[in-house]
Design a protein around this motif. Sequence first.
Motif, short mmCIF file in Angstrom:
data_model
loop_
_atom_site.label_atom_id
_atom_site.label_comp_id
_atom_site.label_asym_id
_atom_site.label_seq_id
_atom_site.Cartn_x
_atom_site.Cartn_y
_atom_site.Cartn_z
N GLY A 84 0.81 -1.22 0.00
CA GLY A 84 0.00 0.00 0.00
C GLY A 84 0.84 1.26 0.00
O GLY A 84 0.37 2.33 -0.42
N TYR A 85 2.08 1.20 0.44
CA TYR A 85 2.97 2.36 0.41
C TYR A 85 3.48 2.63 -1.01
O TYR A 85 3.86 3.75 -1.32
CB TYR A 85 4.16 2.14 1.35
N THR A 118 -4.08 0.57 -1.68
CA THR A 118 -4.37 1.58 -0.67
C THR A 118 -5.64 1.27 0.10
O THR A 118 -5.69 1.40 1.34
CB THR A 118 -4.49 2.96 -1.34
N GLN A 177 -5.11 -1.58 2.32
CA GLN A 177 -4.24 -1.15 3.40
C GLN A 177 -5.03 -0.34 4.43
O GLN A 177 -4.86 -0.53 5.64
CB GLN A 177 -3.10 -0.30 2.83
N THR A 178 -5.88 0.54 3.95
CA THR A 178 -6.69 1.33 4.88
C THR A 178 -7.62 0.43 5.70
O THR A 178 -7.78 0.63 6.91
CB THR A 178 -7.52 2.35 4.09
N LEU A 181 -5.56 -1.33 8.27
CA LEU A 181 -5.11 -0.41 9.32
C LEU A 181 -6.26 -0.02 10.24
O LEU A 181 -6.05 0.15 11.45
CB LEU A 181 -4.48 0.82 8.69
N ASN A 182 -7.45 0.13 9.68
CA ASN A 182 -8.60 0.42 10.54
C ASN A 182 -8.89 -0.74 11.49
O ASN A 182 -9.24 -0.54 12.65
CB ASN A 182 -9.83 0.72 9.69
N ILE A 203 -6.48 -0.39 14.20
CA ILE A 203 -6.85 0.66 15.16
C ILE A 203 -7.91 0.16 16.13
O ILE A 203 -7.83 0.40 17.35
CB ILE A 203 -7.35 1.89 14.39
N ALA A 218 -6.34 -2.15 18.52
CA ALA A 218 -5.52 -1.43 19.51
C ALA A 218 -6.40 -0.79 20.56
O ALA A 218 -6.06 -0.80 21.77
CB ALA A 218 -4.67 -0.38 18.81
N SER A 221 -6.48 -1.64 24.55
CA SER A 221 -6.37 -0.66 25.64
C SER A 221 -7.44 -0.90 26.70
O SER A 221 -7.16 -0.86 27.90
CB SER A 221 -6.49 0.76 25.08
N ARG A 262 -17.19 14.04 28.82
CA ARG A 262 -16.32 14.39 27.72
C ARG A 262 -15.12 15.20 28.21
O ARG A 262 -15.15 15.82 29.29
CB ARG A 262 -17.07 15.14 26.63
N PRO A 263 -14.05 15.25 27.42
CA PRO A 263 -12.79 15.85 27.91
C PRO A 263 -12.88 17.36 28.15
O PRO A 263 -12.12 17.89 28.96
CB PRO A 263 -11.81 15.54 26.78
#
Lengths: 203, 857
Positions: A19-20, A26, A29-30, A33-34, A37, A40, A44, A87-88
Amino acid sequence: MRVFTAVIAIAVGLMVLFGYFFAQFTDIQTLLLNWAIILAGVASLVGIFNLIAVHTDKVRRAEKGSVYSALLVIALVATFVFGLILRPQHQVMQVLLNGIILPVEATLMGLLTVTLLYAAIRLLRRHADVMSIFFIITAVLIFLGSATLPFGDVPLFGTLIRPWVSQIWALGGARGILIGVALGTLVTGLRVLFGIDRPYGGK
Amino acid sequence: MAEQIKCPICGEMNSAELELCTNCRSPLQPKSNIPSGQNPTKKHTAELEPILPQWLREARDASRSVDPQDDSPDYLQTTENKPKPPASQPDLLAGLQSQTSDDDEEEVPDWLASITGASPKSKLAKDEPATDVRWVEMGNKDDFAQSENILAQPPSRGGQEDDVPAWLAGLQNESAPEKDELTDWLRDSNETPARETPAFESSSFTPTQDETPDWLKQMSADAESKSQQVSSQLASDSNFNVDTPDWLKQMSANAEPVEAKVPQDAPELNIDTPDWLSTLGGASENALGGESAAFTEADVPEKEAESLPPMDMPDWLKSSSEVPDEKPSQDTTTPLWLKPQVQSQEPEMPAWLSSAEETVYLDQQKEEPPAQDDLLGDVPDWLKAAAPEKTIFDSQDELKSEIDSAETPDWFSSIPPSGETEVEEKSEPEKVDPFASMPAFTLDSQSEENLDGLFTEMPDWLSGATDQPATSQQPIPITNEDVLPSSDLPSWVEAMRPSDSGLSQLTSSASDQTLESRGALAGLQGVLPAVPGFTPTSKPKAYSLKLNANDEQLRHAGILEDILAAETSPVPIESFSTLLPSRALRWTLAFLILAVVFSTTFLRTQIFSLPRGVPNEVSAAIQVMQSIPENAAVLVAFDYEPSRAGEMEAAATPLLDQLLLLKRSRFTLIATNETGSVLAERFISGPLAFHQQSGMQYTNLGYLPGGQLGIRAFAQNPSVTSPSDIFGQPAWASPTLQDVTALNQFTAMILITDNADAARVWIEQTQGLRGNIPFIVVSSAQAAPMIQPYYDSAQVTGIVPGLYGGAIFEQYNAGRPGTARNYWDAYSIGMLIAMAFVLGGGLWNLMLGLRERREDK
């Protein structure tokens, strides 16, 4: 099973790598990667729940330091709930940040400043070698070059020596570190792509 | 009235003319081997003469020379005419002359008839019992095996053929006239002793010079004179009991229960028993009892023999041991050709035994065990002990001396010259094989005393091993003295023994008397001696330990040794003088720094001037900010820790203030740190609070997880990766992100980070996707040197390094907002104090250290 996981890891790695270089990869790859995410973020959350479980168990067993574990669990749950609900940007969250998180960490940085200064002072008493001397000299030069005097920059140090040290010596060292990091990342990626390293499981 | 006959089956009286019983349809008259209407054919066995023994042929020739017209031998002639002195009879069967009657041709046995050519008498053959006593009568040991074979074979014949001995049945069988079993038997009797039975080798069964065996002569001469004396002498001879074998004595003792099981109408069991055995058994009150006792060892109690099970003895032996007084006709087991003589002379004792009893000197044999060993030369000692002490071989051995003197077999000499000529027919012979279920030897029936007696002659090593558990609990060592001498071993055992050399070596190691205490060899001593070859015979040879190495090798070895020693020896830790922590110094340092910083901060002094020199990276950042158009969408990434918030806010506030103030930029905030979104809100609500109150537009996309993967995904498709803001509203539809769907559609990118790695990830992952938009990094003073290479490589447009860069940027922002300036005096005084302490304290401690090290030396 290990072969299956290795095949998946290598295939995903290759598609992300392609994808690079190729626009055709692409989208895939997206997508991958999603997925990463999302995984990840879930990881957490899993880590947070594991932290809560460990310290809750300590509190239940009334082990030594269980009070701190209880405070940790209470603060964590409260921050988590407030963050989800308020919320922050909420004032409560800002109070928590400005009144707890930021002063605590800033204090640690202030203690680090005093400790490093104390260590630098007594360094030559234990190790009066070249490296220690160079360390002390470099520190003094940067201190003098970073600070200013009431009438302006410290002559030579702020305009010549400090930029020379930071832009030549420090930059050279930083480039070497970055190149090493880049090579290490490249080799690590290739080892994962070739299945030599399997951090996802197996040997 | 017609003559009637009685059916032998049902007892019904039938007419003599009938062949079958009217009641049971059984034949009234027994069938004969000769079919009706045929006359017995005369058999001439003269053609078999060449196979006869030499002595028998000579006897036949002699008889022919006397009477060429007569085919019958001399002994038959004597039976027909008158008895002659047995000594003058050259024939083997001369003794039969005295037994047979004068004129009865039917008295001639079949086997004799087959030899002499006389017609056989079928009645005799029919009544002859199938016995296996030939070995007993003739003393041939091979007949034992033959009888066992016969026992092993199921009875295939019935009726009359079962009653005929095998050796007579062959003579009677007409289908095989060429093969005369008698001849074979007689030939075997001459051959097998020399071949198999050592005891018979020395016997005088071979014909003598006068062509008449001595034992035949003695038999015929002493038959009449001794036959009457034998029974009484045997009965009175208590010594005869001594040499009676155990197994025979037990058999005789157990015969009575078996006899009780025999039905009354059944034929007598002793029909297969030879006379000499039948007369041995029986009660002790009669004369034969004494003879039976003569075969019983004196040391074996008779009650033990009686307690033995009856199954342990063959019937023919049982019958021999239970001859009752009221059965004088027990000699029906005697061969027909012997029976008349037996009945006439001694009804309870075989003639040959009665004649032989006189020569039985059992006490002498017991006193001379080597004689028996000679007979059993091939039998190992332990088998000798297990074997009956006195067997027929013993009697034959005894006969040997008798034969030497009289040279006439006892059983022949005991045949009286006169006697009954008619042999009594027995009603029914025993059809049940008496040997079918009777083993010859049953150890189970042996009592302990008998077993002890049985093993008295066992070799020492074996008897000692068997007696060992019973005698003591402690294992008795078996020494080399207990080893059976090789001279006492039979040949086959001797062949199995190790060679003499090896044995001598083993015996030579007799010093190794290790007693085995466990395992299969427990209790044995010296059975596993050390191999003599391993015994050191001399002082071990001294080998030199000095290596034959040259100087170079020694030098290399020394180097290797030094290396190993250096690796193994512990490295001494350099001792330092205990440097106690200077608490006063730490408190002094902390107090001075905090006092100066706090005083200058709270006093808001502006004593120290701002930096005048502008680095290139800061100058580039200033130029980028000035080039950004108004109302442009600017992406601001927050990636720093709260501990660095003071430095990072002071460095980034002049830049963002300028963008908001001069350019009214639309900020899109995103954080790659967990606390980044909160710090971003703090930054907006803190240093940029003025702009927030005036209605600045910004969108906080919140936290972007995934590290560099998240950054890469966001760079590729930001609207997909972070579709909403921290309030959950669609971010990319807000006015802040108007006309922005990709990363390169932002006007500028500003990264606020205190981590060089985070700056690297952002730089590397967005490089191909951000296009030509400016990328400014606001970093901490610590991370600025690590980001500097990206600036030099044009991957980063400009860098604002910490408070120093913020102070410079603030000078180009008209001094707004003044945060850097507020911290600059404290920052400068703190730097100078730190430099002073490091330099002064370092020199002081250097001198102290040098002095201490000098003192230590």
